[in-house]
Design a protein around this motif. Structure first.
Motif, PDB file in Angstrom:
ATOM      1  N   GLY A 138       0.819  -1.210   0.000  1.00 18.85           N
ATOM      2  CA  GLY A 138       0.000   0.000   0.000  1.00 18.85           C
ATOM      3  C   GLY A 138       0.847   1.253   0.000  1.00 18.85           C
ATOM      4  N   GLU A 149      -6.506   5.002  -1.834  1.00 17.51           N
ATOM      5  CA  GLU A 149      -5.287   4.210  -1.674  1.00 17.51           C
ATOM      6  C   GLU A 149      -5.334   2.960  -2.559  1.00 17.51           C
ATOM      7  OE1 GLU A 149      -2.910   1.766   1.780  1.00 17.51           O
ATOM      8  OE2 GLU A 149      -4.209   3.396   2.401  1.00 17.51           O
ATOM      9  N   GLN A 150      -6.512   2.382  -2.675  1.00 12.51           N
ATOM     10  CA  GLN A 150      -6.662   1.177  -3.491  1.00 12.51           C
ATOM     11  C   GLN A 150      -6.681   1.495  -4.972  1.00 12.51           C
ATOM     12  OE1 GLN A 150      -6.626  -1.894  -2.343  1.00 12.51           O
ATOM     13  NE2 GLN A 150      -6.482  -1.179  -0.240  1.00 12.51           N
ATOM     14  N   ASP A 151      -7.253   2.634  -5.324  1.00 13.44           N
ATOM     15  CA  ASP A 151      -7.400   2.974  -6.738  1.00 13.44           C
ATOM     16  C   ASP A 151      -7.208   4.477  -6.887  1.00 13.44           C
ATOM     17  OD1 ASP A 151     -10.010   2.376  -9.272  1.00 13.44           O
ATOM     18  OD2 ASP A 151      -8.015   3.288  -9.383  1.00 13.44           O
ATOM     19  N   PRO A 152      -5.978   4.907  -7.051  1.00  7.51           N
ATOM     20  CA  PRO A 152      -5.691   6.347  -7.016  1.00  7.51           C
ATOM     21  C   PRO A 152      -6.055   7.111  -8.277  1.00  7.51           C
ATOM     22  CG  PRO A 152      -3.650   5.068  -7.210  1.00  7.51           C
ATOM     23  CD  PRO A 152      -4.756   4.088  -7.143  1.00  7.51           C
ATOM     24  N   ARG A 205       0.000  -1.264  -4.648  1.00  8.58           N
ATOM     25  CA  ARG A 205      -1.332  -1.843  -4.492  1.00  8.58           C
ATOM     26  C   ARG A 205      -2.380  -1.091  -5.290  1.00  8.58           C
ATOM     27  NH1 ARG A 205      -2.713  -3.255   1.388  1.00  8.58           N
ATOM     28  NH2 ARG A 205      -3.298  -1.079   1.597  1.00  8.58           N
ATOM     29  N   GLY A 206      -2.083   0.120  -5.703  1.00 12.19           N
ATOM     30  CA  GLY A 206      -3.065   0.881  -6.465  1.00 12.19           C
ATOM     31  C   GLY A 206      -3.364   0.288  -7.829  1.00 12.19           C
ATOM     32  N   ALA A 207      -2.525  -0.609  -8.280  1.00 13.77           N
ATOM     33  CA  ALA A 207      -2.741  -1.202  -9.604  1.00 13.77           C
ATOM     34  C   ALA A 207      -3.288  -2.615  -9.442  1.00 13.77           C
ATOM     35  CB  ALA A 207      -1.418  -1.243 -10.361  1.00 13.77           C
ATOM     36  N   ARG A 208      -4.448  -2.876 -10.072  1.00 13.03           N
ATOM     37  CA  ARG A 208      -5.010  -4.229 -10.039  1.00 13.03           C
ATOM     38  C   ARG A 208      -4.909  -4.796 -11.444  1.00 13.03           C
ATOM     39  NH1 ARG A 208      -8.781  -6.019  -6.243  1.00 13.03           N
ATOM     40  NH2 ARG A 208      -8.774  -4.708  -4.397  1.00 13.03           N
TER      41      ARG A 208
END
Lengths: 541, 488
Positions: free
Chosen positions: A214, B397-400, A219-222
């Motif tokens: 994070g 934070e998960q998807d900026p 972690r922002g990229a899936r």
């Protein structure tokens, strides 16, 4: 351009022969993906392998990842070159649905540990130094339940301890059934499932790992990650990660320091194909193909997409030179996985090898070897000769046993198994035996192995760049085991060198960005360069 | 009476000359007739061309039936180009490319005029990786029709794949000359110019392409590289962010290929048709296709989910709710269905049930940005701003790369009196979506609240530049604090 004679119609011994020595070496391993006919995506994805000197006796041993209940296998190389199955005594026979393996000394105690990725909980085996390992996964706070693929150990924060990057694939739904456009059943495309963010673990002194996915920005990229490579790709003294994603944009995580990374793949031109479309990225390798003292990149892709050669243009980013290099035409009909740059004939130029195997049912290859379910997925591997001027010719037809086998190949591992100075090949195959090929190619020149070692850390310096200057020409190689697909390779930097050269010096850029220069000498030997023992200073990089 | 004597009649021989002229003419005519008969025999009695017959046993039944029906049409009239081309289209729609190419080849041979058959044959040959043959076929199509831009786009793509960049460039430019709105051609010229090192020319064409198709992620991706090369990192990063958010395809207006797609009857084919139908005509055009897919596969949760989304886009929320529930009945952990149903219920004011759905989504997939964002909006609805801020920060934070999430968070921060933080987050939203005047207006308000009226005016002018009209009350209030300094 060199003249190459190809045997196009029949595969036979030729000028680039790799001889299979699997049986004679005592390696008995057949991959088991599980029950046929259900088209479950994990079956078509694995599995991997490693060359690793787990017992520190100076020769390479072999670790093979299994997906079936039989468990992974460790084969120790004995003094006579034969291999013995020591899985039970070593305690590394994980029975998870295996994908890949990464190797590295996580606690700087002088012996190499293993990280096994699974569709399910991963496992970290800590080497106890007596031929045995222990499962230290929980103790170290590492691993998860997601579907992991390739992994690599890499000291991204230059604190002396190897951190761990784990690619994660998709959140798989076993209920999901997929069909082609004609309605016939086959394996799903990964795009049907949500991608899972990769993981980056910081090694806290070898005692524990902290998940910094994070805070690092990763972690922002899936995306469905399958391949990863660690190297200093922008020459700023910090180690970066290049990630191959399956059907989505690749990522080039540039290390900003302080545990933060930023994805510059789109800006630098290594995210997509020339038409701006994402490709099915699988295996990755890095090497100085154009001999301009920087690392170029090569990635394997699926049928109807070419593999991609990205030439490092320095400040301008990377340029896709696939078509001009001749690598487009040879890869359009193939689905490539494991790969690596290596000089197999010791002419000083980096060649290529690719492990191929389909992921969808196509017209059966005329030389498909099996008779059952997997037949329609089989295709031959490839050996590509660097002809100079960034042009490659397909010499598979003259590669002996390596080109003769037509299977569903996945990992391709590079290492000098017989210590004769050249790189041999290990191939893992889905639902088929793993195969070991000895390099019997007649050599044009000499060779050099450089082992970049940090005596303070008592381990190989993963990610070091080694520059050999010989007769005024510079040869750059990466000293790292982590490249390819689901696999781990000989960690030393290997050089093929023109006959009769004199090596003026050996420059090393260490993973922490510091640089040292070491004396040259003759070719045809293994050189140990130790951090701190060289002359500090800038290199030609 | 005397008897007549019998006389022997002797045939008089015909004159030689008249006999030879008659027999020679008959001979030539006979020869001609024989030749004509032979030709006719060859024509009518030669071995008819083989009609491709793929093994349909593993295909969906409706696909096999359609192939059989279309083959029968060819059997009824083996010399009909229309029948062969229809068969080709059915094969092509189901990605049976060798069979399709063979069928189109027959149509092409029977109809020397229609450009469509060699064009479609070329498309199939391209899929079969027979690039040289594909280029020959599209060349024949161009000979028959020099005014259909997609022919030149295909020709250009084939040249590109073969590494013949100059010819590819020429083909793209011909496409543009025919149809200046052809976005793939503009994009093709742009990226080939970039590959050739002509960054300025590349920029010109890429900006043209993005004006034609702002939703094409591929164009933004290449623009990101161009801006970086030009040293404009900020714009490069914006383009990269857009590229990540958008679908990569650069759409081509190609009615010929579109007609092929309409022949698809497999579930996968219907899905593609539905996507295309919605792209062209909005969601109503796709609904029937989505329902057909459900009829073919009634147990597949995702098909109900897709229909539900379609109904939502038609603002038929009650119907959408039914279909989301059908999806969840078949797949209780379908995260996207949980979230979208939750959003529908939330809009209706059914907040507790919506909350349950979002919580279920987070349990199924911890850290899901969409679920976190929805929970944040729910918290706003019940007036719990602090909780809302926490959820939205986690979502970011998960998807900026979601501008809207940043935007909502910035508004909340401002509302909580955290103006300085709000400015930072507004700017992040604008970095992702610089063309949003609404975000700029809100940023202007925030600056004004902090007493920075000059910067507030600057944001107002930028918003106007992007087509926004500032709220008159805010303008009046701002003027009362500071006259417009005229900053542009």
């Amino acid at each position: 351009m060199k003249l190459v004679i190809l045997l196009l119609t029949a595969v036979a011994d030729g000028p680039f022969t790799f001889t299979e020595i699997t049986e004679s070496s005592g390696i008995a391993f057949r991959h088991d993906p599980g029950e046929e006919g259900k088209y479950l995506l994990p079956e078509i994805t694995g599995s991997g392998a490693a060359f690793v000197d787990y017992d520190g006796d100076g020769d390479l041993d072999i670790y093979l990842v299994q997906s079936g209940a039989d468990g992974n296998k460790l084969f120790r190389q004995d003094a006579d070159g034969a291999f013995t199955d020591v899985t039970s005594e070593a305690g590394v026979g994980d029975t998870g649905y295996g994908m890949g393996v990464a190797v590295g000394d996580i606690d700087n105690d002088g012996d190499i540990d293993l990280y096994v990725t699974n569709d399910g909980p991963d496992v970290l085996y800590r080497n106890l130094g007596n031929g045995r390992f222990e499962n230290a996964t929980r103790e170290l706070g590492i691993g998860g339940d997601a579907w992991s693929a390739s992994a690599t150990f890499c000291d991204q924060d230059a604190d002396g301890f190897l951190d761990l990057y784990v690619t994660q694939y998709v959140t798989y739904d076993v209920q999901k059934a997929c069909t082609h456009s004609d309605g016939s059943a086959d394996y799903c495309s990964p795009q049907v499932f949500p991608g899972t963010p990769d993981k980056l673990y910081r090694n806290e002194g070898g005692r524990r790992f902290t998940d910094i996915s994070g805070s690092s920005g990763i972690r922002g990229a899936r995306a469905p990650g399958l391949g990863v490579l660690c190297a200093d790709l922008n020459d700023d003294g910090k180690l970066d990660f290049y990630v191959a994603n399956d059907g989505e944009a690749n990522q080039l995580w540039l290390n900003e320091g302080g545990g933060r990374f930023f994805d510059e793949a789109l800006l630098l031109g290594v995210a997509l194909d020339p038409a701006g479309q994402p490709e099915a990225g699988m295996g990755i390798t890095a090497g100085d193909v154009d001999a301009d003292v920087d690392l170029d990149l090569f990635m394997t892709h699926i049928v109807n997409q070419t593999n991609t050669l990205y030439i490092n243009d320095g400040e301008l980013g990377y340029e896709d030179r696939t078509t001009a290099s001749g690598l487009a035409a040879s890869s359009l009909a193939m689905t490539g996985f494991g790969t690596g740059f290596f000089d197999f004939n010791h002419d000083g130029e980096l060649d290529l090898a690719i492990a191929n195997g389909r992921v969808q049912r196509l017209k059966t290859h005329p030389r498909a070897s099996s008779s059952g379910y997997w037949r329609v997925y089989e295709e031959p591997n490839q050996l590509l000769l660097n002809e100079g001027d960034i042009r490659f010719g397909d010499v598979t037809g003259a590669s002996g046993d390596f080109g003769a086998h037509v299977e569903v190949s996945r990992a391709l591992v590079f290492g000098d198994i017989d210590e004769d100075g050249d790189l041999d090949l290990l191939v893992s195959n889905t639902a088929a035996p793993a195969r070991l090929f000895r390099n019997d190619v007649p050599k044009e020149g000499g060779w050099l192995f450089v082992r970049a070692f940090d005596p303070e850390l008592v381990r190989d310096a993963h990610g070091a760049c080694v520059l050999v200057v010989a007769d005024g020409k510079s040869y750059l190689r990466l000293a790292s085991p982590g490249y390819g697909y689901l696999s781990s390779n000989d960690p030393r930097a290997h050089f093929g060198l023109p006959a009769g050269v004199t090596i003026q010096r050996i420059d090393v850029t260490w993973p922490d960005g510091s640089r040292e220069s070491f004396p040259g000498g003759a070719a045809n030997r293994v050189v140990l360069v130790e951090k701190g023992a060289g002359r500090p200073g800038p290199s030609d990089r | 009476m005397a008897k007549q004597s019998k006389k022997t009649k002797t045939k008089k021989p015909a004159p030689k000359s008249s006999k030879s002229s008659t027999s020679g003419g008959r001979g030539v005519l006979g020869l001609l007739a024989a030749v004509a008969l032979a030709v006719a025999a060859t024509f009518f009695f030669r071995e008819p061309p083989e009609i491709p017959a793929p093994d349909t046993s593993a295909m969906e039944p409706q696909v096999g039936a359609k192939i059989a029906e279309t083959r029968a049409g060819v059997e009824r009239d083996i010399r009909s180009a229309a029948a062969w081309s229809k068969l080709g289209a059915v094969f092509q729609a189901h990605e049976l490319f060798p069979e399709a190419a063979a069928s189109y080849a027959q149509a092409r041979a029977l109809d020397a005029e229609d450009y469509r058959w060699p064009y479609l044959e070329a498309q199939c040959l391209k899929e079969m990786r027979e690039l040289v043959s594909a280029r020959e076929a599209v060349g024949q199509a161009i000979e028959r029709n020099t005014r259909y831009a997609p022919l030149f786009v295909l020709q250009a793509e084939l040249y590109e794949q073969e590494g013949v960049s100059e010819d590819a460039l020429g083909a793209y430019e011909r496409a543009l000359a025919i149809d200046p709105s052809c976005a793939p051609a503009a994009y093709g010229v742009g990226r080939l110019r970039l590959a050739a090192g002509d960054v300025e020319a590349s920029l010109k064409h890429l900006e043209r392409a993005v004006a034609l198709t702002p939703e094409a992620g591929a164009v933004h991706a290449t623009l990101a590289r161009v801006y970086r090369r030009l040293g404009d990192r900020e714009t490069a990063l914006r383009s990269a962010a857009l590229a990540r958010q958008l679908l990569p395809e650069v759409p081509l207006d190609d009615p010929v290929m579109a007609s092929v797609g309409n022949e698809a009857v497999s579930v996968v084919g219907l899905q593609k048709r539905a996507v295309e139908a919605e792209r062209r005509g909005g969601p109503t055009g796709a609904e029937a296709l989505l329902r057909r897919m459900i009829a073919l596969r009634p147990d597949e949760a995702n098909l109900y989910y897709n229909l539900a989304n379609n109904l939502s886009r038609q603002s038929r929320f009650e119907d959408a709710e039914v279909q989301y529930k059908e999806a969840l009945a078949r797949q209780p952990h379908h995260v996207s269905a949980l979230i979208n149903l939750g959003n529908v219920l939330s809009e209706r004011g059914d907040l507790p049930e919506a909350r349950q759905l979002f919580d279920r989504a987070l349990s199924a997939e911890p850290g899901h940005a969409g679920a976190l964002s929805s929970l944040g909006k729910l918290a706003v609805a019940r007036g719990d701003m602090r909780t809302a801020i926490e959820y939205l920060e986690q979502a970011i934070e998960q998807d900026p790369d979601r501008a809207d999430t940043h935007y909502i968070l910035a508004q909340l921060l401002r509302g909580e009196g955290r103006g300085l933080e709000a400015v930072v987050v507004f700017k992040r939203a604008l970095a992702l979506s610089p063309e949003r005047p609404d975000i700029r207006f809100d940023l202007a308000v925030t600056y004004a609240q902090q007493g920075d009226f000059r910067t507030a005016w600057s944001e107002i002018h930028l918003a106007e530049h992007f087509g926004g009209a500032p709220p008159p009350e805010f303008l009046a209030a701002l003027r009362s604090q500071m006259p417009d300094p005229g900053i542009r």
